[in-house]
Design an enzyme around this catalytic site. Structure first.
Site, PDB file in Angstrom:
ATOM      1  N   ALA B  70       0.961  -1.166  -0.147  1.00  0.00           N
ATOM      2  CA  ALA B  70       0.031  -0.021   0.078  1.00  0.00           C
ATOM      3  C   ALA B  70       1.048   1.151  -0.049  1.00  0.00           C
ATOM      4  O   ALA B  70       1.078   2.002   0.831  1.00  0.00           O
ATOM      5  CB  ALA B  70      -0.877   0.095   1.417  1.00  0.00           C
ATOM      6  N   ASN B 100       3.352   6.068 -16.578  1.00  0.00           N
ATOM      7  CA  ASN B 100       2.416   5.470 -15.764  1.00  0.00           C
ATOM      8  C   ASN B 100       1.547   7.004 -15.399  1.00  0.00           C
ATOM      9  O   ASN B 100       2.093   7.447 -14.388  1.00  0.00           O
ATOM     10  CB  ASN B 100       2.704   4.722 -14.844  1.00  0.00           C
ATOM     11  N   CYS B 131      -5.498   1.898  -9.133  1.00  0.00           N
ATOM     12  CA  CYS B 131      -4.460   1.814  -8.237  1.00  0.00           C
ATOM     13  C   CYS B 131      -5.534   1.564  -6.974  1.00  0.00           C
ATOM     14  O   CYS B 131      -6.308   2.283  -6.741  1.00  0.00           O
ATOM     15  CB  CYS B 131      -3.733   2.929  -7.885  1.00  0.00           C
TER      16      CYS B 131
END
Lengths: 247, 305
Positions: B70, B100, B131
């Site tokens: 995370a 990205n 994400c």
């Protein structure tokens, strides 16, 4: 100028013995051509675990390294059961170590628990530099104490334990408050580092965090510093006292 | 003849192995392990408009054959990526790269994409609509066909470089979202991002990663990612970059067999910094072993069996 060399290599266990409660010393043989700096670490691949385990180097010579580690989970448990002859794949030469050449005056090494391990290599280096230094090492209880004699062979060594059965009863910070020193090198639990830092002297602090890779790729071990966000694995683990921001 | 060559929207790659975003930093960290020019390409760390510190630590936990992360899109912001990170990477990597693109709003995605659209080194834009570790944007955008289609349309109006959408596996029907992206003009797909997962400390019952739930990756998720590529491939005409648990040359062959034109290697880079290098080195022998003349011949062959 410190050489910064990273390499991946297989090392073989020569010796793996218990030093104290849950604390082991592993000697691994292999080619040590990566010039370990005190405070640097290796990242060990352990069969049965997906991620590697970062462990600081306690001591080394040309053909072996010593690692002192505490059994805290599955990976270090497996490590503690490795017999001589077992091979491990290591990523070597990771992290920025301590910079002893920046210390002057009366120096103190402050270690807490297994955090004392990388300070041993540093003590050897300070001794070689004829530095004026001592060690203040703390453990939770007497059965966890290790390397007290080894440190004492290199410098005046003060020990604190919570139960007072070895050394003084209390924390390393209790000893430091009654000492006069100019510079410190610290490695240990977060609360200890915070306490040492709060005493306000100049020094270098080794931090730790759960890591994904150990070489700067995943940003798993980031921390906030006075100079912005840093990765403990490559920008650290050793930081200057005025960089670190404690929570 | 280069047996490993592949092609993404007119961009010729020497081999199909691309280092996956988030597992390769901004590339230069790996230059001390090997000559990274052997890579097909590199997908840069997910980039937002402004710098982000990311989530609190611990950000990492381990599980059987995989890990949880995370990170929370830590990055220095698109300005610094273009002014500092890409030029630094250029010193050691001479091929084109993948940017990205991440964001919290459609506007932010567009702004970041527009910035990268001007950078000569960038071959294509990988739009991170998946994400799982940020409260806004990311997975929230990737969860419905409508929002994916909307952002694709807006991007295609704005940027010139090919737009590849990186989708989340944490959805009800990824085929519906993939086909919506194609219909809205996406030039390719990246399948897929991490699964949602967690690891709990047995003694305290507390989640190990600070956010509780995190992104699950590593060899354990390979069957899931393979199935996603397999399901989407017959429904779209645009190229698919397969990603999820790739750890060796055989995995690359499997992903290409189910429909990937190229692949990304992610988590394996963290435990073996030489992973991409070794996979590329091993590919020719592995192809010989299975009688594969050219990798491009096998794309989608699972569907012809």
């Amino acid at each position: 100028m410190c050489l910064k060399m990273k390499k991946m290599a297989d090392f073989k266990v020569i010796c793996n013995r218990q030093l104290a409660h849950d604390t082991f010393l592993m000697t691994l043989s292999g080619k040590v051509d990566f010039h370990p700096i005190p405070g640097q670490f290796v990242n060990i691949k352990i069969n049965g675990c997906y991620l590697r385990r970062p462990i600081s180097i306690c001591d080394f010579n040309d053909h072996s390294i010593n690692l002192i580690y505490k059994v805290v989970g599955q990976g270090t448990k497996i490590l503690s059961e490795a017999n001589p002859g077992t091979k491990f794949n290591l990523l070597c030469g990771l992290g920025n170590g301590f910079q002893p050449h920046l210390a002057s005056g009366r120096i103190v090494l402050v270690g807490g628990g297994v955090g004392a391990a990388p300070l041993y290599n540093l003590a050897r280096e300070l001794k070689a530099r004829n530095a004026n230094f001592c060690a203040v090492l703390g453990w939770r209880s007497a059965d966890q104490v290790f390397y007290a004699e080894e440190f004492a062979d290199l410098c005046k060594t003060y020990i604190a334990t919570d139960d007072g059965k070895i050394g003084e009863r209390g924390y390393v910070t209790d000893i430091l408050k009654n000492s006069s020193y100019d510079y410190y090198f610290a490695c240990g639990p977060y609360q200890m580092l915070k306490g040492v830092h709060s005493l306000g002297k100049a020094g270098q602090i080794s931090l730790e965090e759960r890591m994904g890779c150990g070489f700067g790729a995943c940003m798993g071990c980031s921390c906030r510093t006075a100079q912005g966000s840093k990765r403990i694995c490559v920008d650290g683990p050793v930081f200057f006292d005025d960089e670190v921001i404690f929570k | 003849m280069n047996r490993l060559a592949t092609n993404l929207s007119g961009w010729q790659l020497e081999n199909p192995v691309i280092a996956a975003s988030g597992t390769f930093g901004f590339g230069h960290e790996f230059a001390s392990w090997y000559d990274i020019n052997v890579l097909g390409s590199i997908s840069l760390k997910g980039t937002t408009k402004k710098p982000r510190f990311g989530n609190q630590t611990p950000r990492i936990a381990e599980c059987r054959q995989g890990m949880l992360n995370a990170i929370g899109l830590q990055n220095p912001g698109v300005g610094v990526v273009i002014s500092t990170e890409i030029p630094k990477l250029r010193e050691t990597f001479k091929k084109k790269i993948i940017a990205n693109v991440a964001g919290a709003t459609v506007e932010e995605y567009l702004q970041v994409a527009e910035c990268f659209d001007q950078v000569a080194e960038v071959a294509l834009l990988e739009i991170n609509l998946s994400c799982p570790n940020v409260k806004e944007g990311g997975l929230a955008f990737g969860s419905s066909a409508e929002s994916v289609a909307n952002i694709c349309k807006e991007l295609k109006k704005t940027v010139k470089k090919p737009v590849y959408i990186k989708l989340s596996p944490n959805v009800t029907d990824i085929v519906e979202i993939a086909t919506a992206a194609e219909a809205a003009g996406a030039d390719g797909l990246v399948l897929a991002n991490t699964l949602l997962g967690m690891v709990v400390d047995t003694s305290s019952g507390k989640p190990i990663v600070s956010c509780g739930i995190a992104g699950f990756s590593g060899p354990a998720i390979k069957p899931v990612a393979l199935a996603i590529v397999y399901r989407v491939f017959p429904k779209v005409k645009i190229p698919i970059i397969g990603v999820g648990g790739i750890a060796n040359a055989a995995d690359v062959i499997e992903f290409m067999s189910v429909g990937a034109t190229a692949v990304q290697v992610g988590t394996q880079n963290l435990i073996d910094p030489l992973a991409c290098h070794n996979i590329i080195t091993e590919l020719p022998a592995k192809m010989d072993q299975y009688g594969i003349e050219k990798l491009s011949d096998i794309v989608g062959r699972s569907h012809r069996c």
